[in-house]
Write an enzyme that holds these catalytic residues in place. Structure first.
Site, PDB file in Angstrom:
ATOM      1  N   CYS A   7       0.843  -1.204   0.000  1.00  0.00           N
ATOM      2  CA  CYS A   7       0.000   0.000   0.000  1.00  0.00           C
ATOM      3  C   CYS A   7       0.877   1.254   0.000  1.00  0.00           C
ATOM      4  O   CYS A   7       0.564   2.238  -0.677  1.00  0.00           O
ATOM      5  CB  CYS A   7      -0.947  -0.003   1.193  1.00  0.00           C
ATOM      6  SG  CYS A   7      -2.373  -1.111   0.980  1.00  0.00           S
ATOM      7  N   ASP A  30      10.690  -6.903  -8.204  1.00  0.00           N
ATOM      8  CA  ASP A  30      10.913  -7.395  -6.843  1.00  0.00           C
ATOM      9  C   ASP A  30      12.280  -6.902  -6.349  1.00  0.00           C
ATOM     10  O   ASP A  30      13.275  -6.936  -7.088  1.00  0.00           O
ATOM     11  CB  ASP A  30      10.858  -8.929  -6.825  1.00  0.00           C
ATOM     12  CG  ASP A  30      10.702  -9.480  -5.417  1.00  0.00           C
ATOM     13  OD1 ASP A  30       9.636 -10.045  -5.120  1.00  0.00           O
ATOM     14  OD2 ASP A  30      11.652  -9.339  -4.608  1.00  0.00           O
ATOM     15  N   ASN A  87       1.759 -16.743  -3.401  1.00  0.00           N
ATOM     16  CA  ASN A  87       1.827 -17.381  -2.084  1.00  0.00           C
ATOM     17  C   ASN A  87       0.631 -16.890  -1.275  1.00  0.00           C
ATOM     18  O   ASN A  87       0.366 -15.682  -1.211  1.00  0.00           O
ATOM     19  CB  ASN A  87       3.128 -16.998  -1.377  1.00  0.00           C
ATOM     20  CG  ASN A  87       4.346 -17.490  -2.130  1.00  0.00           C
ATOM     21  OD1 ASN A  87       4.357 -18.604  -2.630  1.00  0.00           O
ATOM     22  ND2 ASN A  87       5.365 -16.649  -2.237  1.00  0.00           N
ATOM     23  N   GLY A  93       4.524 -19.269   2.704  1.00  0.00           N
ATOM     24  CA  GLY A  93       5.656 -18.352   2.518  1.00  0.00           C
ATOM     25  C   GLY A  93       5.252 -16.941   2.150  1.00  0.00           C
ATOM     26  O   GLY A  93       6.092 -16.159   1.689  1.00  0.00           O
ATOM     27  N   HIS A 100      -0.651 -10.530  -4.403  1.00  0.00           N
ATOM     28  CA  HIS A 100       0.241 -10.217  -5.531  1.00  0.00           C
ATOM     29  C   HIS A 100       0.587 -11.492  -6.270  1.00  0.00           C
ATOM     30  O   HIS A 100       0.647 -12.571  -5.670  1.00  0.00           O
ATOM     31  CB  HIS A 100       1.511  -9.513  -5.061  1.00  0.00           C
ATOM     32  CG  HIS A 100       2.262 -10.235  -3.973  1.00  0.00           C
ATOM     33  ND1 HIS A 100       1.859 -10.204  -2.650  1.00  0.00           N
ATOM     34  CD2 HIS A 100       3.368 -11.013  -4.003  1.00  0.00           C
ATOM     35  CE1 HIS A 100       2.694 -10.918  -1.917  1.00  0.00           C
ATOM     36  NE2 HIS A 100       3.616 -11.444  -2.711  1.00  0.00           N
ATOM     37  N   HIS A 102       3.642 -13.140  -8.511  1.00  0.00           N
ATOM     38  CA  HIS A 102       5.043 -13.038  -8.944  1.00  0.00           C
ATOM     39  C   HIS A 102       5.107 -13.512 -10.397  1.00  0.00           C
ATOM     40  O   HIS A 102       4.598 -14.596 -10.717  1.00  0.00           O
ATOM     41  CB  HIS A 102       5.929 -13.994  -8.138  1.00  0.00           C
ATOM     42  CG  HIS A 102       6.008 -13.723  -6.666  1.00  0.00           C
ATOM     43  ND1 HIS A 102       7.140 -13.218  -6.066  1.00  0.00           N
ATOM     44  CD2 HIS A 102       5.103 -13.904  -5.665  1.00  0.00           C
ATOM     45  CE1 HIS A 102       6.937 -13.102  -4.757  1.00  0.00           C
ATOM     46  NE2 HIS A 102       5.709 -13.519  -4.486  1.00  0.00           N
TER      47      HIS A 102
END
Ligand code: AMP
Ligand code: ZN
Length: 115
Positions: A7, A30, A87, A93, A100, A102
């Site tokens: 956020c 990332d 995840n 994890g 989100h 990845h």
């Protein structure tokens, strides 16, 4: 959510390397990449994980997956191949409790990359 890292990135309070943004979604590199291309695709709405969605989120979830496909093209991993990982929950994890996806790829351009 005041104490949520993503956020804060969405509000511009924490810097990020954005690769895509529209009114509902932001995507950025990332900070600790696990692949040559490692992008996080994040809804601007704070939803904790896929464990917290229902039919009311149908349009947003559709947009997120279409954004994943577009960002994969934009980052040139669409032809060589990429993984999409979400995840969900600490036992899986998940470290950042804001939904989100990845996007992980780019190994073909760096064949000795270790995951
Ligand atoms: P997850 O374990 O699925 O919750 O993944 C969280 C990801 O967020 C990890 O891969 C982190 O490296 C990444 N991350 C944490 N903080 C930041 C940040 N400030 N900017 C970019 N990525 C971040
Ligand atoms: Zn959040």
């Amino acid at each position: 959510m005041d104490d949520c890292i993503f956020c804060k990135i969405i509000k511009g309070e924490i810097p990020s390397k954005k690769v895509f943004e529209d009114k509902d979604i932001v995507a950025f590199n990332d900070i600790n990449p696990k692949a040559p291309v490692h992008v996080l695709v994040v809804p601007k709405k704070h939803i904790e994980s896929l464990a917290n969605v229902d039919a009311a989120n149908k349009d947003l979830l559709g947009k997120l997956l279409i954004a994943v496909s577009e960002i994969a093209r934009k980052t040139n991993v669409d032809k060589s191949g990429y993984k999409v990982v979400a995840n969900n929950g600490e036992g899986a994890g998940q470290l950042v409790l804001h939904l989100h996806f990845h996007i992980l790829g780019g190994w073909m351009s760096k064949p000795h990359w270790q995951v």
